[in-house]
Design an enzyme around this catalytic site. Structure first.
Site, PDB file in Angstrom:
ATOM      1  CB  SER A 295     -16.600  27.504  20.435  1.00  0.00           C
ATOM      2  OG  SER A 295     -16.700  28.902  20.313  1.00  0.00           O
ATOM      3  CB  SER A 296     -13.678  29.964  16.437  1.00  0.00           C
ATOM      4  OG  SER A 296     -12.581  30.319  17.243  1.00  0.00           O
TER       5      SER A 296
ATOM      6  CB  THR B  76       3.208  33.948  24.255  1.00  0.00           C
ATOM      7  OG1 THR B  76       2.314  32.937  24.723  1.00  0.00           O
ATOM      8  CG2 THR B  76       3.603  34.837  25.427  1.00  0.00           C
TER       9      THR B  76
ATOM     10  N   GLY C  88     -18.445  32.642  24.014  1.00  0.00           N
ATOM     11  CA  GLY C  88     -17.696  33.790  24.533  1.00  0.00           C
ATOM     12  C   GLY C  88     -16.866  33.490  25.767  1.00  0.00           C
TER      13      GLY C  88
ATOM     14  CG  ASP D 186      -7.138  29.382  20.307  1.00  0.00           C
ATOM     15  OD1 ASP D 186      -6.424  29.316  21.327  1.00  0.00           O
ATOM     16  OD2 ASP D 186      -7.768  30.406  19.989  1.00  0.00           O
TER      17      ASP D 186
END
Length: 382
Positions: free
Chosen positions: A128-129, A37, A123, A173
């Protein structure tokens, strides 16, 4: 925050560069509900967690920069005036991208050295990015007095991912990783980039993650493909983003879009509503309703948005068989990573065990169970 990680990057930095570094911890995140979203200007419900990336950073006087990824035992030297994306899928693109986007804002970054290491499972769909991007931008902001606000920093991190990594991610994120508040989840409006914190105390229930330990290679291309489908339907509807559309609006263009794109857009509209209902459920301490919304979210991600996979669907089906699990769904971009489960505390370990055995029997591979704590966002470590 992991003290051992911090210690490790600090001692490695001292050993390598013979100077004391600034230390930063930048967390990964979970998301209770509100998946896919964020790039539709909608609502999401993430929280920063106690797993993340520790970085040691300091100015360099050698005329170039060095970045070292301790996990990967990989190092790269580079010059600030010669930045360009390296080969696809390289970790250094996250570092280069952040520096390039800071420079695009006419801020002057000097030469620096950075060493980082993380304990976010690879993954797992725990971003983590974003944690890495935020640790770099936060460190450089401190080191060179760039006077960037936290909001400017997360926009730099997001742009780095768009332009250097090639993933058209939303803002969730980076936001959750930067603005996290201990013991809270953030009900984030991705249009205004403002959030309301909700103290998470599920009393005798808790959140638990189960990692499928698979990452199907579809994920980045499918992600960008979903995003462009949503954007083209918004355009058809004459709205800025699907956040502004209703199911009734969508029905007016049903003959202009493919059935599968109709379902994708419908999913986004419904998921956005679920996210708002979930905030109310947490306010009212209605965990049954929250669990039910989480299950509905998974059904939508699997059947309508089509970003799940057999392994994720299997783990959610295992959860449904167990009355102690109030809700479970895939979390993150999809095609692998974790399920998030709302489960009775006293039964969590037992469910983790039975689900793991069933998973091993079905797929002949191990899944991993994680218990997380909700933590503060990116910060300097004193």
């Amino acid at each position: 925050m992991s003290k051992t990680l911090i210690k490790e990057v600090k001692s490695k930095f001292l050993e390598t560069f013979k100077v004391a570094p600034l230390l930063i911890f930048s967390p990964g995140r979970i998301n209770i509900i509100g998946e896919h979203t964020d790039y539709n200007d909608g609502f999401v419900f993430p929280a920063a967690v106690d797993k993340g990336i520790a970085a040691a950073i300091q100015k360099s006087n050698t005329g170039n920069c060095t970045a070292i990824a301790l996990d990967l035992d990989s190092a790269i030297k580079f010059e600030l005036d010669k930045l360009k994306p390296s080969k696809e899928g390289s970790w250094e693109n996250y570092v280069f991208g952040v520096v390039a986007e800071i420079q695009n804002r006419n801020k002057v970054v000097g030469d620096f050295n950075i060493i980082f290491k993380g304990n976010i499972p690879g993954g797992a769909g725990m971003s983590s990015s974003a944690a890495l991007e935020n640790s770099v931008v936060f460190g450089l902001n401190e080191l060179f007095d760039l006077e960037l606000t936290k909001t400017e920093m997360i926009l730099i991190s997001q742009k780095a991912e768009h332009n250097y990594v090639g993933v058209n991610c939303g803002i969730m994120d980076q936001y959750a990783s930067m603005f996290g508040i201990k013991d809270n989840a953030l009900h984030l409006d991705c249009r205004t980039i403002t959030s309301k914190p909700y103290k998470i105390d599920f009393k005798d229930h808790q959140l638990m993650l189960i990692n499928t330990n698979v990452k199907h290679s579809l994920s980045d291309s499918a992600y960008n493909d979903r995003r462009s489908a949503c954007e083209s339907i918004s355009e058809l509807l004459g709205v800025k983003a699907l956040r502004d559309a209703t199911k009734e609006d969508l029905e007016t263009v049903i003959d202009k879009v493919t059935p599968s794109n109709y379902q994708k857009a419908l999913y986004v509209i419904q998921e956005n509503t679920r996210t708002i209902k979930a905030a109310k459920a947490i306010e009212n301490n209605d965990l049954e309703l929250l669990g039910s919304l989480i299950y509905q979210s998974h059904a939508g991600l699997s059947d309508q948005y089509k970003v799940s996979c057999d392994e994720l669907d299997f783990l959610v089906a295992q959860a449904k068989k167990n009355k102690n699990v109030l809700g479970a769904r895939m979390m993150g971009g999809g095609f692998g990573g974790c399920t998030i489960n709302l489960i009775k505390k006293s039964e969590a370990k037992a469910f983790g065990k039975t689900a793991s055995i069933a998973y091993k029997n079905k797929f002949d591979k191990e899944c991993s169970v994680y218990f997380i704590e909700l933590s503060d966002g990116t910060h300097l470590v004193k």
